[in-house]
Design a protein around this motif. Sequence first.
Motif, PDB file in Angstrom:
ATOM      1  N   GLY A  73       0.883  -1.203  -0.156  1.00  0.00           N
ATOM      2  CA  GLY A  73       0.039  -0.023   0.109  1.00  0.00           C
ATOM      3  C   GLY A  73       0.830   1.006  -0.093  1.00  0.00           C
ATOM      4  O   GLY A  73       1.744   1.471   0.735  1.00  0.00           O
ATOM      5  N   VAL A  74       0.607   2.161  -1.163  1.00  0.00           N
ATOM      6  CA  VAL A  74       1.355   3.339  -1.208  1.00  0.00           C
ATOM      7  C   VAL A  74       0.788   4.384  -1.238  1.00  0.00           C
ATOM      8  O   VAL A  74      -0.348   4.515  -1.943  1.00  0.00           O
ATOM      9  CB  VAL A  74       2.144   3.193  -2.606  1.00  0.00           C
ATOM     10  CG1 VAL A  74       3.148   4.766  -2.601  1.00  0.00           C
ATOM     11  CG2 VAL A  74       3.593   2.109  -2.426  1.00  0.00           C
ATOM     12  N   ALA A  75       0.772   5.470  -0.653  1.00  0.00           N
ATOM     13  CA  ALA A  75       0.077   6.911  -0.500  1.00  0.00           C
ATOM     14  C   ALA A  75       1.118   7.895  -1.184  1.00  0.00           C
ATOM     15  O   ALA A  75       2.158   7.996  -1.006  1.00  0.00           O
ATOM     16  CB  ALA A  75      -0.359   7.225   0.691  1.00  0.00           C
ATOM     17  N   VAL A  76       0.629   8.549  -2.297  1.00  0.00           N
ATOM     18  CA  VAL A  76       1.461   9.604  -3.130  1.00  0.00           C
ATOM     19  C   VAL A  76       0.605  10.892  -2.856  1.00  0.00           C
ATOM     20  O   VAL A  76      -0.337  11.146  -3.005  1.00  0.00           O
ATOM     21  CB  VAL A  76       1.461   9.471  -4.644  1.00  0.00           C
ATOM     22  CG1 VAL A  76       2.390  10.336  -5.344  1.00  0.00           C
ATOM     23  CG2 VAL A  76       2.120   7.970  -4.746  1.00  0.00           C
ATOM     24  N   ILE A  77       1.317  12.058  -2.170  1.00  0.00           N
ATOM     25  CA  ILE A  77       1.059  13.199  -1.858  1.00  0.00           C
ATOM     26  C   ILE A  77       1.308  14.333  -2.961  1.00  0.00           C
ATOM     27  O   ILE A  77       2.712  14.655  -2.972  1.00  0.00           O
ATOM     28  CB  ILE A  77       1.294  13.669  -0.143  1.00  0.00           C
ATOM     29  CG1 ILE A  77       0.554  12.380   0.650  1.00  0.00           C
ATOM     30  CG2 ILE A  77       0.650  14.740   0.029  1.00  0.00           C
ATOM     31  CD1 ILE A  77      -0.687  12.291   0.754  1.00  0.00           C
ATOM     32  N   GLN A  78       0.483  15.070  -3.316  1.00  0.00           N
ATOM     33  CA  GLN A  78       0.690  16.214  -4.032  1.00  0.00           C
ATOM     34  C   GLN A  78       0.070  17.116  -3.539  1.00  0.00           C
ATOM     35  O   GLN A  78      -1.182  17.475  -3.592  1.00  0.00           O
ATOM     36  CB  GLN A  78       0.279  16.158  -5.684  1.00  0.00           C
ATOM     37  CG  GLN A  78       0.453  17.226  -6.374  1.00  0.00           C
ATOM     38  CD  GLN A  78       0.108  17.233  -7.890  1.00  0.00           C
ATOM     39  OE1 GLN A  78       0.776  16.291  -8.640  1.00  0.00           O
ATOM     40  NE2 GLN A  78      -0.710  17.994  -8.456  1.00  0.00           N
ATOM     41  N   GLY A  79       0.877  18.000  -2.581  1.00  0.00           N
ATOM     42  CA  GLY A  79       0.349  19.171  -1.756  1.00  0.00           C
ATOM     43  C   GLY A  79       0.014  20.421  -2.589  1.00  0.00           C
ATOM     44  O   GLY A  79      -0.857  21.408  -2.109  1.00  0.00           O
ATOM     45  N   ASN A  80       0.556  20.535  -3.698  1.00  0.00           N
ATOM     46  CA  ASN A  80       0.442  21.688  -4.513  1.00  0.00           C
ATOM     47  C   ASN A  80       1.447  22.930  -3.912  1.00  0.00           C
ATOM     48  O   ASN A  80       1.904  22.756  -2.691  1.00  0.00           O
ATOM     49  CB  ASN A  80      -1.000  22.208  -4.716  1.00  0.00           C
ATOM     50  CG  ASN A  80      -1.076  23.089  -5.995  1.00  0.00           C
ATOM     51  OD1 ASN A  80      -0.079  23.236  -6.835  1.00  0.00           O
ATOM     52  ND2 ASN A  80      -2.395  23.587  -6.016  1.00  0.00           N
ATOM     53  N   VAL A  81       1.464  23.904  -4.565  1.00  0.00           N
ATOM     54  CA  VAL A  81       2.472  24.978  -4.303  1.00  0.00           C
ATOM     55  C   VAL A  81       1.375  26.437  -4.294  1.00  0.00           C
ATOM     56  O   VAL A  81       0.539  26.399  -4.933  1.00  0.00           O
ATOM     57  CB  VAL A  81       3.644  25.252  -5.174  1.00  0.00           C
ATOM     58  CG1 VAL A  81       4.512  23.959  -4.987  1.00  0.00           C
ATOM     59  CG2 VAL A  81       3.209  25.465  -6.560  1.00  0.00           C
ATOM     60  N   ASN A  91       1.008  22.621   3.063  1.00  0.00           N
ATOM     61  CA  ASN A  91       0.138  21.761   2.066  1.00  0.00           C
ATOM     62  C   ASN A  91       0.139  20.285   2.049  1.00  0.00           C
ATOM     63  O   ASN A  91      -0.607  19.740   2.160  1.00  0.00           O
ATOM     64  CB  ASN A  91       0.593  22.375   0.613  1.00  0.00           C
ATOM     65  CG  ASN A  91       0.059  23.876   0.487  1.00  0.00           C
ATOM     66  OD1 ASN A  91      -0.828  24.502   1.375  1.00  0.00           O
ATOM     67  ND2 ASN A  91       0.306  24.383  -0.574  1.00  0.00           N
ATOM     68  N   HIS A  92       1.816  19.757   2.364  1.00  0.00           N
ATOM     69  CA  HIS A  92       1.796  18.406   2.293  1.00  0.00           C
ATOM     70  C   HIS A  92       1.532  17.815   3.532  1.00  0.00           C
ATOM     71  O   HIS A  92       1.036  16.405   3.490  1.00  0.00           O
ATOM     72  CB  HIS A  92       3.225  18.046   1.769  1.00  0.00           C
ATOM     73  CG  HIS A  92       3.343  18.388   0.434  1.00  0.00           C
ATOM     74  ND1 HIS A  92       3.837  19.399  -0.311  1.00  0.00           N
ATOM     75  CD2 HIS A  92       3.510  17.578  -0.608  1.00  0.00           C
ATOM     76  CE1 HIS A  92       4.108  19.598  -1.501  1.00  0.00           C
ATOM     77  NE2 HIS A  92       3.666  18.347  -1.859  1.00  0.00           N
ATOM     78  N   VAL A  93       2.015  18.478   4.705  1.00  0.00           N
ATOM     79  CA  VAL A  93       1.228  18.071   6.041  1.00  0.00           C
ATOM     80  C   VAL A  93      -0.231  17.733   6.102  1.00  0.00           C
ATOM     81  O   VAL A  93      -0.750  17.005   6.417  1.00  0.00           O
ATOM     82  CB  VAL A  93       1.990  18.880   7.142  1.00  0.00           C
ATOM     83  CG1 VAL A  93       1.142  18.637   8.501  1.00  0.00           C
ATOM     84  CG2 VAL A  93       3.572  18.865   7.081  1.00  0.00           C
ATOM     85  N   ARG A  94      -0.886  19.022   5.516  1.00  0.00           N
ATOM     86  CA  ARG A  94      -2.158  19.164   5.714  1.00  0.00           C
ATOM     87  C   ARG A  94      -2.841  17.898   4.874  1.00  0.00           C
ATOM     88  O   ARG A  94      -3.728  17.092   5.295  1.00  0.00           O
ATOM     89  CB  ARG A  94      -3.021  20.425   5.099  1.00  0.00           C
ATOM     90  CG  ARG A  94      -4.276  20.710   5.233  1.00  0.00           C
ATOM     91  CD  ARG A  94      -4.622  21.994   4.641  1.00  0.00           C
ATOM     92  NE  ARG A  94      -3.840  23.025   5.091  1.00  0.00           N
ATOM     93  CZ  ARG A  94      -3.038  23.648   4.575  1.00  0.00           C
ATOM     94  NH1 ARG A  94      -2.786  23.575   3.266  1.00  0.00           N
ATOM     95  NH2 ARG A  94      -2.336  24.778   5.170  1.00  0.00           N
TER      96      ARG A  94
END
Length: 533
Positions: free
Chosen positions: A218-226, A243-246
Amino acid sequence: MVLAAAGGALLWLAFPSWNLWPLAVVGPALLSLACHGRSLIRASALGGVFGLTFMLPLLSWSGIFVGSWPWIALSVSQAVFYAVLAAGLAAVGSLRAAPLWSAALWVAMEAGRSRWPFGGLPWGRLGFSQADSPLAQLAAFGGVPLTSFAVAVTGSLLASVILQRRRPRCVPDVSVWPRGGRSAVLATLPWLVSTPLWAVAVLHDPASGVRPQASSVGVAVIQGNVPRAGLDFNAQRRAVLDNHVRATVDLAAEVAAGRQPAPQLVIWPENSSDIDPLVNPDARAEIDRAAQAIGVPILIGAVLEGPGIFLTNAGIVWDPATGAGQQYAKRHPVPFGEYMPARSFFRFFSDQVDLLRRDFTAGQDPGVLDVGGVTVGDVICFEVAYDGLVADVVRGGAELIVVQTNNATFGYTDESPQQLAMGRLRAIEFDRTVVVSATSGLSAVIDADGSVRARSDLFTSWTFNDTVALGGGTTLATRVGAVPEYVLSALGVGAVAWSLVIRRRPAAAPPPPPPLTSSVKAAGTVPQEMTDL
């Protein structure tokens, strides 16, 4: 000149975002036609035109926020390689099996362009245009160089057939359809090479490869944006990290509520921490909060202070219990983007060089990291374009390839889809799932057959959370490494050397006219005085 210019422009259309991959064959074909029968100097000029009409639009993203001068300078420097290639094409054009030597020269040119100057720029290799083509499957057997060779030999054969059809019928020719003997073998050799390549590409089933029954994780990929596109994407202190923490904390809440499965590891992109978390307590605390919320290790990307006056572009394994652990330092910093070579010299041309205030230093070890019990092969941003850097992590035992990238500095351009296409070729080449994690897009999950399973949009917040297959097998391309590239390059350069040797040979004297026969004399067609003489 028109053929050369059209060839470069059509080759550009073969790449993302146009994705007209069959046109990749037309590019080499038109360049071969343009160079046929030309002098080496004139052919090199035509090759320069080809290179400019190809590279200027392909690399337009490089000047989107820094002005036209760096973009034009980069494109011109790359066009020089096509000028040298074109001279080589003109040299080998008169040899038997010319399409074979021409295609080998394409591989040699791309090999040189991928290494020089300043570590090279592999962007725009023929193979990278073929992610949607059957020829992409050849990457599993000989890497990107074999895919490029297949494209080039197909285009060169097309040019050879066109040239043959244009010859007057009264002129004997054995370059394509000879009558027999050694000439027949040499002239049909390109067909004997290209036909099996296409057959293997079309018939190869990626699902029946050497990989054993794959396990999954199981993999989670986070794109938090800028906050914004451009060079100052991180001008607002800690906004990118927040953004990535949130996004990670939100995913943790979904997992706790049973609406999402629990991942085994989380992937953040390059520069996802816009503050060095090893020296800034506030950044460290935020990453700790995200890791403890999700309860599994996070592979983060951060710019680190040091060593000394330098900076380090790093991937860091962040454990929820112990914090920062294993690190990977980017081995191939981008010249003019992450370090400024010959700064005082290039300042004569543009003061933009001083936008890069501090240089990044290069790491030494491949990015093989243990993230939540999974051996991850980490490459950062442009490193996905370099054959050796990706091969090193696979040979180091990587079960999953991760490309951490930050494309915010290229805006809404073709840079992101071009980079994504490279990841698709790498998935096929090494029979591994490739996870592309970007700050602002395009993030994606690519299966081992090169198909895109999930993909984000540009400049949006996006989360992927699902199981992906882990690779454990070894493809032929992994085992042979750079051997196909070396062999094909040697063939091309050797053919050029042989053609130059032939050019230096003195021309053979024409045979003497046949003696006058007695039948001619008897016919009275020759005056008696001449026969007596």
